[in-house]
Design a protein around this motif. Structure first.
Motif, mmCIF file in Angstrom:
data_model
loop_
_atom_site.group_PDB
_atom_site.id
_atom_site.type_symbol
_atom_site.label_atom_id
_atom_site.label_comp_id
_atom_site.label_asym_id
_atom_site.label_seq_id
_atom_site.Cartn_x
_atom_site.Cartn_y
_atom_site.Cartn_z
ATOM 1 N N LYS A 195 46.802 -4.321 10.474
ATOM 2 C CA LYS A 195 48.051 -3.581 10.572
ATOM 3 C C LYS A 195 48.456 -3.090 9.194
ATOM 4 O O LYS A 195 49.440 -3.513 8.625
ATOM 5 C CB LYS A 195 49.147 -4.445 11.192
ATOM 6 C CG LYS A 195 48.877 -4.769 12.640
ATOM 7 C CD LYS A 195 50.025 -5.484 13.260
ATOM 8 C CE LYS A 195 49.731 -5.768 14.727
ATOM 9 N NZ LYS A 195 50.792 -6.479 15.371
ATOM 10 N N VAL B 184 47.881 1.512 13.233
ATOM 11 C CA VAL B 184 46.880 0.456 13.187
ATOM 12 C C VAL B 184 45.561 1.117 12.822
ATOM 13 O O VAL B 184 45.153 2.093 13.459
ATOM 14 C CB VAL B 184 46.754 -0.264 14.557
ATOM 15 C CG1 VAL B 184 45.635 -1.284 14.525
ATOM 16 C CG2 VAL B 184 48.057 -0.911 14.947
ATOM 17 N N LEU C 11 50.968 2.393 16.299
ATOM 18 C CA LEU C 11 51.072 0.996 16.708
ATOM 19 C C LEU C 11 51.467 0.856 18.172
ATOM 20 O O LEU C 11 50.875 0.058 18.898
ATOM 21 C CB LEU C 11 52.071 0.248 15.823
ATOM 22 C CG LEU C 11 52.274 -1.231 16.140
ATOM 23 C CD1 LEU C 11 50.972 -2.001 15.987
ATOM 24 C CD2 LEU C 11 53.340 -1.823 15.247
ATOM 25 N N ASP C 12 52.438 1.621 18.622
ATOM 26 C CA ASP C 12 52.871 1.523 20.019
ATOM 27 C C ASP C 12 51.740 1.861 20.979
ATOM 28 O O ASP C 12 51.544 1.189 21.993
ATOM 29 C CB ASP C 12 54.073 2.439 20.282
ATOM 30 C CG ASP C 12 55.310 1.985 19.531
ATOM 31 O OD1 ASP C 12 55.402 0.774 19.228
ATOM 32 O OD2 ASP C 12 56.164 2.840 19.235
ATOM 33 N N GLU C 13 50.949 2.883 20.659
ATOM 34 C CA GLU C 13 49.817 3.268 21.506
ATOM 35 C C GLU C 13 48.762 2.160 21.541
ATOM 36 O O GLU C 13 48.212 1.829 22.594
ATOM 37 C CB GLU C 13 49.209 4.564 20.979
ATOM 38 C CG GLU C 13 48.062 5.097 21.806
ATOM 39 C CD GLU C 13 47.502 6.378 21.206
ATOM 40 O OE1 GLU C 13 46.261 6.532 21.244
ATOM 41 O OE2 GLU C 13 48.292 7.211 20.701
ATOM 42 N N TYR C 14 48.488 1.587 20.380
ATOM 43 C CA TYR C 14 47.522 0.488 20.310
ATOM 44 C C TYR C 14 47.974 -0.693 21.160
ATOM 45 O O TYR C 14 47.196 -1.261 21.915
ATOM 46 C CB TYR C 14 47.324 0.044 18.852
ATOM 47 C CG TYR C 14 46.580 -1.256 18.747
ATOM 48 C CD1 TYR C 14 45.208 -1.304 18.934
ATOM 49 C CD2 TYR C 14 47.248 -2.451 18.501
ATOM 50 C CE1 TYR C 14 44.519 -2.496 18.865
ATOM 51 C CE2 TYR C 14 46.578 -3.644 18.430
ATOM 52 C CZ TYR C 14 45.212 -3.662 18.614
ATOM 53 O OH TYR C 14 44.538 -4.850 18.566
ATOM 54 N N GLU C 15 49.235 -1.066 21.045
ATOM 55 C CA GLU C 15 49.769 -2.202 21.811
ATOM 56 C C GLU C 15 49.679 -1.958 23.308
ATOM 57 O O GLU C 15 49.441 -2.883 24.082
ATOM 58 C CB GLU C 15 51.214 -2.500 21.404
ATOM 59 C CG GLU C 15 51.366 -3.063 20.009
ATOM 60 C CD GLU C 15 50.800 -4.458 19.852
ATOM 61 O OE1 GLU C 15 50.698 -5.204 20.842
ATOM 62 O OE2 GLU C 15 50.453 -4.829 18.723
ATOM 63 N N GLU C 16 49.855 -0.710 23.755
ATOM 64 C CA GLU C 16 49.761 -0.387 25.177
ATOM 65 C C GLU C 16 48.329 -0.488 25.688
ATOM 66 O O GLU C 16 48.095 -0.888 26.818
ATOM 67 C CB GLU C 16 50.286 1.026 25.441
ATOM 68 C CG GLU C 16 51.778 1.170 25.318
ATOM 69 C CD GLU C 16 52.237 2.618 25.436
ATOM 70 O OE1 GLU C 16 51.405 3.500 25.765
ATOM 71 O OE2 GLU C 16 53.423 2.863 25.190
ATOM 72 N N GLN C 17 47.350 -0.131 24.854
ATOM 73 C CA GLN C 17 45.957 -0.051 25.287
ATOM 74 C C GLN C 17 45.148 -1.317 25.053
ATOM 75 O O GLN C 17 44.105 -1.497 25.663
ATOM 76 C CB GLN C 17 45.259 1.111 24.585
ATOM 77 C CG GLN C 17 45.810 2.443 24.981
ATOM 78 C CD GLN C 17 45.137 3.574 24.234
ATOM 79 O OE1 GLN C 17 44.238 3.365 23.419
ATOM 80 N NE2 GLN C 17 45.565 4.796 24.499
ATOM 81 N N ARG C 18 45.615 -2.192 24.197
ATOM 82 C CA ARG C 18 44.792 -3.350 23.847
ATOM 83 C C ARG C 18 44.680 -4.338 25.007
ATOM 84 O O ARG C 18 45.570 -4.453 25.838
ATOM 85 C CB ARG C 18 45.298 -4.048 22.593
ATOM 86 C CG ARG C 18 46.507 -4.902 22.789
ATOM 87 C CD ARG C 18 46.932 -5.495 21.440
ATOM 88 N NE ARG C 18 48.033 -6.380 21.628
ATOM 89 C CZ ARG C 18 47.953 -7.700 21.515
ATOM 90 N NH1 ARG C 18 46.814 -8.258 21.187
ATOM 91 N NH2 ARG C 18 49.010 -8.451 21.704
ATOM 92 N N HIS C 19 43.586 -5.054 25.031
ATOM 93 C CA HIS C 19 43.313 -6.057 26.058
ATOM 94 C C HIS C 19 44.036 -7.351 25.706
ATOM 95 O O HIS C 19 43.832 -7.897 24.626
ATOM 96 C CB HIS C 19 41.801 -6.299 26.145
ATOM 97 C CG HIS C 19 41.421 -7.473 26.987
ATOM 98 N ND1 HIS C 19 41.554 -7.473 28.350
ATOM 99 C CD2 HIS C 19 40.924 -8.675 26.657
ATOM 100 C CE1 HIS C 19 41.145 -8.648 28.815
ATOM 101 N NE2 HIS C 19 40.750 -9.392 27.799
ATOM 102 N N ASN C 20 44.867 -7.824 26.593
ATOM 103 C CA ASN C 20 45.540 -9.108 26.373
ATOM 104 C C ASN C 20 44.613 -10.222 26.826
ATOM 105 O O ASN C 20 44.135 -10.229 27.957
ATOM 106 C CB ASN C 20 46.854 -9.181 27.154
ATOM 107 C CG ASN C 20 47.905 -8.276 26.571
ATOM 108 O OD1 ASN C 20 47.943 -8.079 25.369
ATOM 109 N ND2 ASN C 20 48.738 -7.711 27.414
#
Length: 149
Positions: A5, A43, A80-89
């Motif tokens: 980050k 990110v 960052l917002d786009e990354y958080e939406e697309q990342r695998h939890n």
């Protein structure tokens, strides 16, 4: 793949860090007067090369330890917002573990010989054994300490 980050701030100018203080005539300020804020806008995703590692914790499951090398490719920065939406939890940390066969395959496809892979695996097993022995003896340090002088 390693996700950063935009750290450290002194290198990456897209990270905003502001510090404002209220100064008095005495040139000192309390914690309440110090306002610090940090914001991350993007990110940067880096793809690192994989190399044979030396981590003994994977030796119990077998196979060679895998680490990241110094070389990497930088992908395009993502908000960052786009990354958080697309990342695998991930459900749990077990999802980060690699099976020994996958670790071995990754090292073979990265150009390491079977001999190098086996040597790294044996070295990790030896380190793990030494770590277990050290841990077992640490319970008895108070008994062994007078004899070491």
């Amino acid at each position: 793949m390693i996700f950063t980050k935009n750290t450290p701030p002194e290198i990456d100018t897209s990270t905003t860090c502001s510090i404002s203080t209220v100064s008095r005539a005495s040139e000192s300020c309390s914690y309440d007067e110090l306002h610090v804020s940090v914001r991350f806008g993007e990110v940067e995703i880096r793809d690192y090369c994989r190399v044979l590692g030396d981590n003994p914790s994977c030796s119990a499951r077998g196979g060679p330890p895998v680490s990241i090398g110094w070389l990497y490719n930088v992908n395009a920065a993502v908000p960052l917002d786009e990354y958080e939406e697309q990342r695998h939890n991930r459900e749990n940390m077990k999802e980060l573990r690699m099976k020994p066969s996958l670790r071995r395959h990754l090292m073979e496809t990265n150009g390491f010989t079977v001999s190098e892979i086996e040597k790294a695996a044996k070295s990790a097993q030896k380190s793990a054994s030494q770590r277990r022995m050290s841990f077992a003896l640490s319970d008895h340090d108070h008994i062994l300490l007078p004899f070491e002088s």
